[in-house]
Motif scaffolding. Structure first.
Motif, PDB file in Angstrom:
ATOM      1  N   THR A 186       0.836  -1.207   0.000  1.00  0.00           N
ATOM      2  CA  THR A 186       0.000   0.000   0.000  1.00  0.00           C
ATOM      3  C   THR A 186       0.866   1.251   0.000  1.00  0.00           C
ATOM      4  OG1 THR A 186      -0.238  -0.157   2.398  1.00  0.00           O
ATOM      5  CG2 THR A 186      -2.028  -1.058   1.062  1.00  0.00           C
ATOM      6  N   ALA A 187       1.983   1.227   0.706  1.00  0.00           N
ATOM      7  CA  ALA A 187       2.877   2.390   0.743  1.00  0.00           C
ATOM      8  C   ALA A 187       3.478   2.669  -0.623  1.00  0.00           C
ATOM      9  CB  ALA A 187       3.988   2.166   1.766  1.00  0.00           C
ATOM     10  N   LEU A 188       3.753   1.627  -1.369  1.00  0.00           N
ATOM     11  CA  LEU A 188       4.369   1.795  -2.685  1.00  0.00           C
ATOM     12  C   LEU A 188       3.503   2.609  -3.633  1.00  0.00           C
ATOM     13  CD1 LEU A 188       5.824  -1.801  -3.179  1.00  0.00           C
ATOM     14  CD2 LEU A 188       7.088   0.293  -2.643  1.00  0.00           C
ATOM     15  N   ARG A 189       2.203   2.602  -3.417  1.00  0.00           N
ATOM     16  CA  ARG A 189       1.272   3.302  -4.308  1.00  0.00           C
ATOM     17  C   ARG A 189       0.677   4.567  -3.683  1.00  0.00           C
ATOM     18  NH1 ARG A 189       0.336  -2.240  -4.838  1.00  0.00           N
ATOM     19  NH2 ARG A 189       0.646  -3.005  -6.957  1.00  0.00           N
ATOM     20  N   ALA A 190       0.965   4.812  -2.426  1.00  0.00           N
ATOM     21  CA  ALA A 190       0.315   5.907  -1.696  1.00  0.00           C
ATOM     22  C   ALA A 190       0.886   7.275  -2.059  1.00  0.00           C
ATOM     23  CB  ALA A 190       0.454   5.682  -0.194  1.00  0.00           C
ATOM     24  N   THR A 191       0.041   8.276  -1.951  1.00  0.00           N
ATOM     25  CA  THR A 191       0.455   9.661  -2.118  1.00  0.00           C
ATOM     26  C   THR A 191       1.232  10.120  -0.891  1.00  0.00           C
ATOM     27  OG1 THR A 191      -1.643   9.985  -3.282  1.00  0.00           O
ATOM     28  CG2 THR A 191      -0.416  11.961  -2.676  1.00  0.00           C
ATOM     29  N   CYS A 192       0.797   9.637   0.269  1.00  0.00           N
ATOM     30  CA  CYS A 192       1.385  10.006   1.555  1.00  0.00           C
ATOM     31  C   CYS A 192       1.372   8.760   2.440  1.00  0.00           C
ATOM     32  CB  CYS A 192       0.542  11.117   2.169  1.00  0.00           C
ATOM     33  SG  CYS A 192       1.034  11.613   3.808  1.00  0.00           S
ATOM     34  N   THR A 193       2.486   8.486   3.106  1.00  0.00           N
ATOM     35  CA  THR A 193       2.574   7.288   3.943  1.00  0.00           C
ATOM     36  C   THR A 193       2.921   7.666   5.374  1.00  0.00           C
ATOM     37  OG1 THR A 193       3.290   5.952   2.063  1.00  0.00           O
ATOM     38  CG2 THR A 193       3.745   5.074   4.239  1.00  0.00           C
ATOM     39  N   PHE A 194       2.197   7.083   6.317  1.00  0.00           N
ATOM     40  CA  PHE A 194       2.473   7.250   7.736  1.00  0.00           C
ATOM     41  C   PHE A 194       2.970   5.910   8.261  1.00  0.00           C
ATOM     42  CE2 PHE A 194      -0.760  10.377   6.708  1.00  0.00           C
ATOM     43  CZ  PHE A 194      -0.247  11.527   7.281  1.00  0.00           C
ATOM     44  N   LEU A 195       4.217   5.891   8.726  1.00  0.00           N
ATOM     45  CA  LEU A 195       4.784   4.641   9.226  1.00  0.00           C
ATOM     46  C   LEU A 195       4.431   4.447  10.694  1.00  0.00           C
ATOM     47  CD1 LEU A 195       8.318   4.641   7.590  1.00  0.00           C
ATOM     48  CD2 LEU A 195       6.274   3.373   6.900  1.00  0.00           C
ATOM     49  N   CYS A 196       3.958   3.254  11.018  1.00  0.00           N
ATOM     50  CA  CYS A 196       3.535   2.929  12.376  1.00  0.00           C
ATOM     51  C   CYS A 196       4.134   1.578  12.770  1.00  0.00           C
ATOM     52  CB  CYS A 196       2.016   2.826  12.456  1.00  0.00           C
ATOM     53  SG  CYS A 196       1.149   4.263  11.832  1.00  0.00           S
ATOM     54  N   SER A 197       4.817   1.555  13.887  1.00  0.00           N
ATOM     55  CA  SER A 197       5.344   0.292  14.381  1.00  0.00           C
ATOM     56  C   SER A 197       4.212  -0.503  15.028  1.00  0.00           C
ATOM     57  CB  SER A 197       6.444   0.546  15.411  1.00  0.00           C
ATOM     58  OG  SER A 197       6.873  -0.678  15.964  1.00  0.00           O
ATOM     59  N   VAL A 198       4.103  -1.772  14.671  1.00  0.00           N
ATOM     60  CA  VAL A 198       3.055  -2.620  15.246  1.00  0.00           C
ATOM     61  C   VAL A 198       3.657  -3.840  15.947  1.00  0.00           C
ATOM     62  CG1 VAL A 198       1.236  -1.883  13.668  1.00  0.00           C
ATOM     63  CG2 VAL A 198       2.707  -3.790  13.022  1.00  0.00           C
ATOM     64  N   ARG A 199       4.943  -3.776  16.209  1.00  0.00           N
ATOM     65  CA  ARG A 199       5.610  -4.903  16.879  1.00  0.00           C
ATOM     66  C   ARG A 199       5.074  -5.073  18.291  1.00  0.00           C
ATOM     67  NH1 ARG A 199      11.681  -3.388  15.137  1.00  0.00           N
ATOM     68  NH2 ARG A 199      11.468  -3.942  12.943  1.00  0.00           N
ATOM     69  N   SER A 200       4.950  -6.317  18.697  1.00  0.00           N
ATOM     70  CA  SER A 200       4.531  -6.624  20.065  1.00  0.00           C
ATOM     71  C   SER A 200       5.166  -7.935  20.481  1.00  0.00           C
ATOM     72  CB  SER A 200       3.009  -6.701  20.175  1.00  0.00           C
ATOM     73  OG  SER A 200       2.531  -7.834  19.488  1.00  0.00           O
ATOM     74  N   TYR A 201       5.031  -8.277  21.744  1.00  0.00           N
ATOM     75  CA  TYR A 201       5.637  -9.494  22.277  1.00  0.00           C
ATOM     76  C   TYR A 201       4.728 -10.703  22.183  1.00  0.00           C
ATOM     77  CZ  TYR A 201       9.205  -6.366  23.994  1.00  0.00           C
ATOM     78  OH  TYR A 201      10.210  -5.438  24.060  1.00  0.00           O
ATOM     79  N   ASN A 202       3.566 -10.536  21.611  1.00  0.00           N
ATOM     80  CA  ASN A 202       2.672 -11.679  21.434  1.00  0.00           C
ATOM     81  C   ASN A 202       2.279 -11.786  19.968  1.00  0.00           C
ATOM     82  OD1 ASN A 202       0.630  -9.804  20.998  1.00  0.00           O
ATOM     83  ND2 ASN A 202       0.026  -9.777  23.139  1.00  0.00           N
ATOM     84  N   ASN A 203       1.334 -12.604  19.659  1.00  0.00           N
ATOM     85  CA  ASN A 203       0.953 -12.825  18.260  1.00  0.00           C
ATOM     86  C   ASN A 203       0.054 -11.736  17.680  1.00  0.00           C
ATOM     87  OD1 ASN A 203       2.395 -15.181  18.240  1.00  0.00           O
ATOM     88  ND2 ASN A 203       0.653 -16.455  18.788  1.00  0.00           N
ATOM     89  N   THR A 204      -0.430 -10.847  18.522  1.00  0.00           N
ATOM     90  CA  THR A 204      -1.325  -9.791  18.072  1.00  0.00           C
ATOM     91  C   THR A 204      -0.545  -8.497  17.884  1.00  0.00           C
ATOM     92  OG1 THR A 204      -3.082 -10.795  19.378  1.00  0.00           O
ATOM     93  CG2 THR A 204      -3.445  -8.546  18.612  1.00  0.00           C
ATOM     94  N   PRO A 205      -0.629  -7.877  16.709  1.00  0.00           N
ATOM     95  CA  PRO A 205       0.095  -6.619  16.514  1.00  0.00           C
ATOM     96  C   PRO A 205      -0.459  -5.522  17.418  1.00  0.00           C
ATOM     97  CG  PRO A 205      -1.278  -7.103  14.604  1.00  0.00           C
ATOM     98  CD  PRO A 205      -1.371  -8.278  15.523  1.00  0.00           C
ATOM     99  N   SER A 206       0.419  -4.659  17.885  1.00  0.00           N
ATOM    100  CA  SER A 206       0.004  -3.536  18.719  1.00  0.00           C
ATOM    101  C   SER A 206      -0.294  -2.334  17.831  1.00  0.00           C
ATOM    102  CB  SER A 206       1.116  -3.181  19.708  1.00  0.00           C
ATOM    103  OG  SER A 206       0.783  -1.980  20.371  1.00  0.00           O
ATOM    104  N   LEU A 207      -1.499  -1.827  17.923  1.00  0.00           N
ATOM    105  CA  LEU A 207      -1.898  -0.693  17.109  1.00  0.00           C
ATOM    106  C   LEU A 207      -1.829   0.632  17.870  1.00  0.00           C
ATOM    107  CD1 LEU A 207      -4.884  -2.312  15.204  1.00  0.00           C
ATOM    108  CD2 LEU A 207      -2.542  -2.000  14.422  1.00  0.00           C
ATOM    109  N   SER A 208      -1.186   0.626  19.030  1.00  0.00           N
ATOM    110  CA  SER A 208      -1.099   1.833  19.857  1.00  0.00           C
ATOM    111  C   SER A 208      -0.475   2.994  19.110  1.00  0.00           C
ATOM    112  CB  SER A 208      -0.286   1.561  21.128  1.00  0.00           C
ATOM    113  OG  SER A 208      -0.898   0.568  21.899  1.00  0.00           O
ATOM    114  N   SER A 209       0.623   2.752  18.407  1.00  0.00           N
ATOM    115  CA  SER A 209       1.280   3.851  17.683  1.00  0.00           C
ATOM    116  C   SER A 209       0.383   4.383  16.569  1.00  0.00           C
ATOM    117  CB  SER A 209       2.624   3.397  17.115  1.00  0.00           C
ATOM    118  OG  SER A 209       2.449   2.422  16.110  1.00  0.00           O
TER     119      SER A 209
END
Length: 118
Positions: free
Chosen positions: A51-74
């Motif tokens: 999606t970033a490759l085609r976007a006009t504007c990209t917002f990078l968000c880290s979703v790393r977490s210590y479990n299997n569920t990505p963290s969407l806090s950022s």
């Protein structure tokens, strides 16, 4: 969703949220937007995401977490900052919108009231 996507024009703005494993539908919609000249703001985890490759504007968000569920806090924090900035830039529109939301919530009996228990 397909009908909504097909109605997008260059006067619209596609806002996508797509993170590692990248859903096929999000990628297809971003491709369609690029092909039809629709501006696209992508919230994603890498500049190399499809999606970033085609976007006009990209917002990078880290979703790393210590479990299997990505963290969407950022992602939510960044989105909250952008919305707060828009509200500060257009305070009267923001005030009117919040008033309409509160009026609707009140008329719809959306929130719990202590008085309702009496």
């Amino acid at each position: 969703i397909y009908e909504s996507v097909c109605r997008m024009t260059p006067r619209d703005l596609l806002i996508s949220f797509s993170f590692s494993r990248y859903g096929k539908l999000a990628v297809a919609i971003s491709k369609f937007a690029a092909e039809t000249g629709v501006p696209h703001a992508a919230f994603t985890d890498s500049l190399l995401s499809p999606t970033a490759l085609r976007a006009t504007c990209t917002f990078l968000c880290s979703v790393r977490s210590y479990n299997n569920t990505p963290s969407l806090s950022s992602t939510f924090s960044l989105l909250n900052a952008l919305l707060a900035s828009c509200a500060q830039r257009h305070p009267e529109k923001a005030k009117e919108r919040m008033h309409r939301i509160e009026t609707f919530a009140e008329q719809s009996d959306l929130y719990y009231s202590m008085e309702a228990d009496d």
